[in-house]
Motif scaffolding. Structure first.
Motif, short mmCIF file in Angstrom:
data_model
loop_
_atom_site.label_atom_id
_atom_site.label_comp_id
_atom_site.label_asym_id
_atom_site.label_seq_id
_atom_site.Cartn_x
_atom_site.Cartn_y
_atom_site.Cartn_z
N UNK A 94 0.82 -1.21 0.00
CA UNK A 94 0.00 0.00 0.00
C UNK A 94 0.86 1.26 0.00
N UNK A 95 2.12 1.13 -0.44
CA UNK A 95 3.05 2.25 -0.32
C UNK A 95 3.50 2.80 -1.67
N UNK A 96 2.64 2.74 -2.66
CA UNK A 96 3.03 3.24 -3.97
C UNK A 96 2.44 4.61 -4.29
N UNK A 97 1.93 5.30 -3.27
CA UNK A 97 1.38 6.64 -3.44
C UNK A 97 2.41 7.72 -3.22
N UNK A 98 1.98 8.98 -3.19
CA UNK A 98 2.91 10.12 -3.11
C UNK A 98 3.83 10.12 -1.91
N UNK A 99 3.35 9.68 -0.73
CA UNK A 99 4.22 9.67 0.46
C UNK A 99 4.62 8.26 0.86
N UNK A 100 4.35 7.28 0.01
CA UNK A 100 4.75 5.89 0.18
C UNK A 100 4.19 5.26 1.46
N UNK A 101 2.92 5.55 1.74
CA UNK A 101 2.23 4.94 2.88
C UNK A 101 0.75 4.75 2.54
N UNK A 102 0.12 3.81 3.22
CA UNK A 102 -1.27 3.47 2.92
C UNK A 102 -2.23 4.64 3.10
N UNK A 103 -1.85 5.59 3.93
CA UNK A 103 -2.76 6.69 4.22
C UNK A 103 -2.90 7.67 3.07
N UNK A 104 -2.10 7.49 2.02
CA UNK A 104 -2.28 8.31 0.82
C UNK A 104 -3.66 8.12 0.22
#
Length: 431
Positions: free
Chosen positions: A98-108
């Motif tokens: 779940x870490x492929x977003x802008x801040x590399x965390x699921x909370x993105x």
């Protein structure tokens, strides 16, 4: 649809108030009055849908009474701009990255959904978004709301208790994002934020809201990746179980929301570090909040998890049903490190300390009924966000993605603050 308070089911509000207020006046968390159950045919074609295509239908089922089809598509398109790959680590055991977003965390996922929905619902008054963070929430919300017109973000975090990289991700942006470094622990930060929401003097002067997982706009979209992960599992007669590294318990509650909507999940594992009030409860002890303890999995250092009451509400406050569906496990720092070493040695896969705890919980649960389950553990952050712990544990040099490396080069901008609500209130009145 209306939303009710977990402290008083008779207190109900519309979507706009639930999102903009964040917390009910009685300090309860808002919950949807009804949970839609998706039709059986939806699940028969789920594996053929893209992430966005399934998102349109799931978000539509939840919000069609309040948003137009165009708004639902806009909301999903804004949120699901990155993948959540399912990676096989061992036979029958998978990591949901779940870490492929802008801040590399699921909370993105939740932060992008929340910022977009708030911008759709807010009036012309400026919003002050108050956020308490033990690590990843701060970076995800800061980046999700950065530059959004009419919104000021104020992030409270415990001094010395988040990783350097996490801290840089929300203290270096500037603009409409401010950071307060509090002399305390996460629970102190969370309590100060809750007091602000319930302060009639403050609320008469400004429009306050939250982007923590206490806000339904942050919490609900996290259910989306459970559907996606389930749809990408290999066809099998084995039952699906998900293990969630848990701190404030919003992520686990979102998984249960997906199950309540009809997703065929046989069970959940609530995996924690030594901040184990929920595993203790699930194993027979009364629920009792405790001061949080510092660990190498710092995003889970929570002694009074807010979303515990959402867990109960999802089962109509039936504790026996909750304990039947969710099993609790906890692990020490050394057990966490040993799991990271063993998985790297045996498979080559590198886990962060939070994912390692979920992995351990999943393995222990699956051993209770060998051969019965396919298991998914949630990898909630890129190992590089906990570089010092990972490198020390695995005795290697971990290259950082360029996005993370760029944050380290920036200058930290944070104001130190005592663990004192009046000091925080005075700050808000001055800002």
């Amino acid at each position: 649809m209306n939303y009710f308070s977990t402290n008083n089911p008779n207190h109900k509000v519309a979507l706009k108030e639930a999102v903009i207020k964040g917390l009910a006046p009685d300090q309860g968390l808002y919950m949807p009055e009804t949970i839609p159950v998706l039709p059986a045919e939806f699940f028969t074609r789920l594996s053929s849908l893209s992430f966005r295509e399934m998102g349109y239908e799931i978000v539509g089922a939840l919000f069609s009474e309040d948003l137009t089809p165009g708004q639902i598509h806009e909301l999903v398109d804004h949120t699901l701009i990155f993948d959540a790959p399912l990676v096989q680590v061992e036979d029958g055991l998978f990591s949901l990255e779940l870490f492929h977003g802008p801040t590399l965390a699921f909370k993105d996922f939740g932060a992008r959904f929340c910022s977009k929905l708030m911008s759709m619902l807010q009036d012309k008054r400026e919003l002050k978004v108050l956020v308490a963070t033990s690590g990843d929430t701060g970076s995800a919300v800061a980046n999700g709301f950065y530059g959004v017109d009419g919104v000021e973000v104020i992030i409270l975090y415990p001094s010395g208790k988040v990783s350097d990289l996490q801290e840089k991700q929300f203290t270096t942006l500037g603009g409409n994002v401010r950071a307060l470094e509090v002399a305390g622990v996460f629970d102190d930060c969370q309590q100060m934020v809750k007091k602000a929401f319930l302060d009639p003097d403050l609320n008469s002067r400004m429009l306050l809201t939250s982007a923590n997982s206490i806000n339904i706009a942050r919490w609900i979209p996290q259910c989306l990746y459970y559907f996606y992960a389930w749809s990408r599992l290999p066809l099998s007669d084995k039952k699906a179980v998900f293990a969630v590294p848990s701190g404030n318990f919003g992520n686990l509650a979102a998984g249960i929301l997906a199950e309540r909507m009809g997703l065929p999940i046989a069970g959940f594992v609530a995996a924690t570090n030594i901040n184990k009030v929920v595993p203790d409860y699930l194993n027979g002890a009364p629920f009792a909040a405790k001061p949080s303890l510092q660990t190498i999995s710092n995003s889970m250092d929570v002694g009074n998890p807010s979303n515990f009451y959402r867990l109960l509400a999802l089962f109509d406050n039936d504790e026996s049903l909750l304990k039947e569906m969710v099993k609790g496990y906890f692990y020490t720092n050394e057990q966490t490190r040993e799991a990271m070493r063993a998985v790297k040695r045996d498979t080559g896969y590198i886990m962060d300390p939070h994912g390692a705890i979920a992995y351990l919980g999943l393995k222990d649960f699956m051993q209770t009924e060998p051969g019965e389950y396919q298991g998914v553990f949630l990898e909630t952050a890129h190992p590089g966000k906990f570089r010092n712990v990972v490198e020390e544990t695995l005795d290697l040099e971990l290259p950082l993605p360029e996005r993370l490396q760029a944050f380290l080069m920036r200058e930290k901008k944070a104001e130190k603050m005592a663990n004192d609500y009046q000091a925080f209130k005075n700050y808000l009145l001055r800002s």
